[in-house]
Design a protein around this motif. Structure first.
Motif, PDB file in Angstrom:
ATOM      1  N   VAL A 166       0.431  -0.421   1.301  1.00 29.58           N
ATOM      2  CA  VAL A 166       0.883   0.939   0.997  1.00 29.58           C
ATOM      3  C   VAL A 166       1.839   0.822  -0.190  1.00 29.58           C
ATOM      4  O   VAL A 166       2.965   0.341  -0.034  1.00 29.58           O
ATOM      5  N   TYR A 167       1.401   1.261  -1.372  1.00 32.46           N
ATOM      6  CA  TYR A 167       2.107   0.977  -2.613  1.00 32.46           C
ATOM      7  C   TYR A 167       2.623   2.231  -3.317  1.00 32.46           C
ATOM      8  O   TYR A 167       1.989   3.291  -3.259  1.00 32.46           O
ATOM      9  N   THR A 168       3.750   2.066  -3.992  1.00 36.66           N
ATOM     10  CA  THR A 168       4.228   3.103  -4.902  1.00 36.66           C
ATOM     11  C   THR A 168       3.454   3.000  -6.210  1.00 36.66           C
ATOM     12  O   THR A 168       2.648   2.087  -6.405  1.00 36.66           O
ATOM     13  N   ALA A 169       3.770   3.927  -7.124  1.00 30.69           N
ATOM     14  CA  ALA A 169       3.169   3.880  -8.463  1.00 30.69           C
ATOM     15  C   ALA A 169       4.202   3.479  -9.508  1.00 30.69           C
ATOM     16  O   ALA A 169       4.027   3.730 -10.690  1.00 30.69           O
ATOM     17  N   ARG A 170       5.292   2.837  -9.062  1.00 31.36           N
ATOM     18  CA  ARG A 170       6.353   2.482 -10.006  1.00 31.36           C
ATOM     19  C   ARG A 170       5.918   1.403 -10.992  1.00 31.36           C
ATOM     20  O   ARG A 170       6.458   1.283 -12.085  1.00 31.36           O
ATOM     21  N   ASN A 171       4.937   0.593 -10.596  1.00 25.28           N
ATOM     22  CA  ASN A 171       4.380  -0.434 -11.473  1.00 25.28           C
ATOM     23  C   ASN A 171       2.930  -0.100 -11.797  1.00 25.28           C
ATOM     24  O   ASN A 171       2.276   0.633 -11.054  1.00 25.28           O
ATOM     25  N   PHE A 197      -2.866   3.626  -3.274  1.00 25.87           N
ATOM     26  CA  PHE A 197      -2.039   3.818  -4.468  1.00 25.87           C
ATOM     27  C   PHE A 197      -2.391   5.161  -5.089  1.00 25.87           C
ATOM     28  O   PHE A 197      -3.562   5.421  -5.369  1.00 25.87           O
ATOM     29  N   HIS A 198      -1.408   6.035  -5.277  1.00 26.07           N
ATOM     30  CA  HIS A 198      -1.653   7.345  -5.890  1.00 26.07           C
ATOM     31  C   HIS A 198      -1.170   7.359  -7.333  1.00 26.07           C
ATOM     32  O   HIS A 198      -0.008   7.092  -7.614  1.00 26.07           O
ATOM     33  N   ASP A 199      -2.071   7.688  -8.220  1.00 26.29           N
ATOM     34  CA  ASP A 199      -1.755   7.710  -9.655  1.00 26.29           C
ATOM     35  C   ASP A 199      -1.155   9.062 -10.026  1.00 26.29           C
ATOM     36  O   ASP A 199      -1.822   9.945 -10.553  1.00 26.29           O
ATOM     37  N   VAL A 200       0.122   9.222  -9.764  1.00 33.10           N
ATOM     38  CA  VAL A 200       0.831  10.474 -10.030  1.00 33.10           C
ATOM     39  C   VAL A 200       1.259  10.535 -11.500  1.00 33.10           C
ATOM     40  O   VAL A 200       1.265   9.518 -12.200  1.00 33.10           O
ATOM     41  N   PRO A 201       1.638  11.730 -11.997  1.00 35.17           N
ATOM     42  CA  PRO A 201       2.033  11.857 -13.408  1.00 35.17           C
ATOM     43  C   PRO A 201       3.199  10.962 -13.821  1.00 35.17           C
ATOM     44  O   PRO A 201       3.293  10.565 -14.989  1.00 35.17           O
ATOM     45  N   ARG A 247       7.290  10.839  -4.476  1.00 35.30           N
ATOM     46  CA  ARG A 247       6.023  11.509  -4.167  1.00 35.30           C
ATOM     47  C   ARG A 247       4.822  10.576  -4.287  1.00 35.30           C
ATOM     48  O   ARG A 247       3.771  10.819  -3.673  1.00 35.30           O
ATOM     49  N   CYS A 248       4.947   9.498  -5.064  1.00 41.83           N
ATOM     50  CA  CYS A 248       3.817   8.587  -5.220  1.00 41.83           C
ATOM     51  C   CYS A 248       3.452   7.909  -3.905  1.00 41.83           C
ATOM     52  O   CYS A 248       2.272   7.684  -3.616  1.00 41.83           O
ATOM     53  N   ILE A 249       4.465   7.603  -3.082  1.00 40.61           N
ATOM     54  CA  ILE A 249       4.181   6.926  -1.812  1.00 40.61           C
ATOM     55  C   ILE A 249       4.217   7.895  -0.626  1.00 40.61           C
ATOM     56  O   ILE A 249       3.442   7.758   0.319  1.00 40.61           O
ATOM     57  N   THR A 250       5.086   8.895  -0.676  1.00 38.63           N
ATOM     58  CA  THR A 250       5.138   9.841   0.441  1.00 38.63           C
ATOM     59  C   THR A 250       3.894  10.733   0.496  1.00 38.63           C
ATOM     60  O   THR A 250       3.591  11.312   1.537  1.00 38.63           O
ATOM     61  N   SER A 251       3.172  10.838  -0.626  1.00 40.82           N
ATOM     62  CA  SER A 251       1.938  11.631  -0.629  1.00 40.82           C
ATOM     63  C   SER A 251       0.772  10.878   0.002  1.00 40.82           C
ATOM     64  O   SER A 251      -0.295  11.455   0.252  1.00 40.82           O
ATOM     65  N   ILE A 252       0.948   9.589   0.265  1.00 39.53           N
ATOM     66  CA  ILE A 252      -0.086   8.805   0.945  1.00 39.53           C
ATOM     67  C   ILE A 252      -0.146   9.245   2.408  1.00 39.53           C
ATOM     68  O   ILE A 252       0.879   9.297   3.098  1.00 39.53           O
TER      69      ILE A 252
END
Length: 363
Positions: free
Chosen positions: A288-293, A309-313, A328-333
């Motif tokens: 379960v990954y963020t999009a910070r990287n 992994f969600h590719d957010v803006p 929101r990148c990880i909480t939207s998962i």
């Protein structure tokens, strides 16, 4: 050989193929590693990870912020390295910007290092390559293997390249620790800890997911691993599991935790050290990954894993703390996404086991 690689569990595990390559290439050399002391409560010293492998003989472990900020500390480290007189420096750091690269280059020149591998600005500042067929960037392990290609093939797809050379005692302790969690169908290993709060999916999401999974993964046991500080939170999740289970947070050393992974059928967790321990052990992982990287960079190596992994803006922010978008990148998962990935891997693992049983029966 002086090997320069700051980091903790995940960073060290991703370097394993390079460490094995260096040991093959220079079997008679004394190999020392310049690394950082642990920077977080859940971090462990690199020495604790590699102890007993024979891949590194000794360590220069320092507080890098202190080295950068205090001239006396920097000079003391320089003096120690100069007195050791390394013949070759092998650099395995993350991508560097010009200022940090120039500072480190000047430092190693002052140390009197005779030769340096991967210390040009072009090599150190080059970003991860885009892999079109995957639709994401190359793994960190792939980038590191490119850095040492002049020494030979790092053999990323060879399980021996990821071997931590666990001792019989470490394996026995892990076996005893995980026995209470062995189910009739197999074992799921999970860790909900993370070095950074931004990487945390959230306690409510984990509890909801485990309540669904325990019904669908009938026959499987659950082992939860992590640091001692994660025990209570992990225990709240473990008690929701209907089958056999055990909470090993704080009870095992890092190498014994790596040995526990050898008994897992599937691993589940955040972007953190344990997911790379599991991948190194050959366990299919759900991350379960963020999009910070950039997508792919810190994923566990191999195409057998499932990373959510969600590719957010705002992807690629590189932040250690999200102050604007509430992660929101990880909480939207969603729970459904993670649950579906785990079920898919359990189905694949079960099918593979069934095929092996059929082959054994026919033999």
């Amino acid at each position: 050989m002086l090997i320069f690689r700051p980091g903790s569990v995940g960073d060290t595990i991703l370097c394993l193929p390079c460490f094995h390559l260096i040991a093959r290439r220079f079997p008679n050399a004394e190999r020392r590693m310049l690394t950082n002391s642990p920077v977080a409560k859940v971090s462990v010293p690199v020495k604790a990870i590699l102890e007993g492998t024979g891949l590194v003989d000794d360590y220069f472990e320092v507080d890098h912020s202190d080295v950068r900020g205090r001239l006396r500390t920097r000079w003391d480290l320089c003096r120690r390295i100069r007195s050791w007189r390394p013949d070759l420096l092998i650099v395995l750091t993350e991508v560097r910007e010009f200022k940090q690269h120039f500072s480190e280059l000047a430092f190693f020149k002052l140390c009197g290092v005779r030769a340096m591998l991967n210390m040009s600005l072009a090599e150190r500042s080059a970003p991860h390559r885009w892999v079109p067929e995957r639709g994401r960037y190359e793994y960190e392990a792939e980038r590191l293997a490119r850095l040492v290609r002049s020494l030979g093939d790092a053999r990323l797809d060879d399980s021996a390249s990821w071997d931590l050379r666990l001792s019989p005692t470490e394996r026995e302790r892990a076996l005893e620790a995980v026995k209470p969690a062995r189910g009739t169908a197999g074992l799921v290993v999970c860790s909900i800890g993370s070095a950074l709060g931004i990487q945390d999916w959230g306690a409510e999401k984990w509890l909801a997911m485990i309540e669904e999974l325990t019904v669908r993964a009938d026959g499987y046991g659950l082992a939860v691993v992590g640091a001692g500080s994660e025990y209570e939170r992990s225990e709240a999740m473990r008690t929701r599991w209907h089958g056999p289970s055990v909470n090993l947070c704080g009870r095992l050393g890092i190498r014994e935790t790596a040995a526990v992974m050898k008994h897992a059928d599937v691993y589940l967790g955040h972007d953190s050290g344990p997911i790379h321990l599991a991948a190194a052990a050959g366990v299919p992982c759900v991350g379960v990954y963020t999009a910070r990287n950039p997508a792919g960079q810190w994923f566990p190596y191999g195409n057998q894993h499932r990373v959510i992994f969600h590719d957010v803006p705002c992807a690629g922010c590189g932040l250690s703390e999200c102050t604007v978008y509430a992660k929101r990148c990880i909480t939207s998962i969603t729970v459904a996404e993670v649950l579906g990935a785990v079920e898919d891997l359990l189905l694949r693992v079960g099918s593979a086991s069934l095929r092996r049983d059929v082959v054994r029966a026919s033999e």
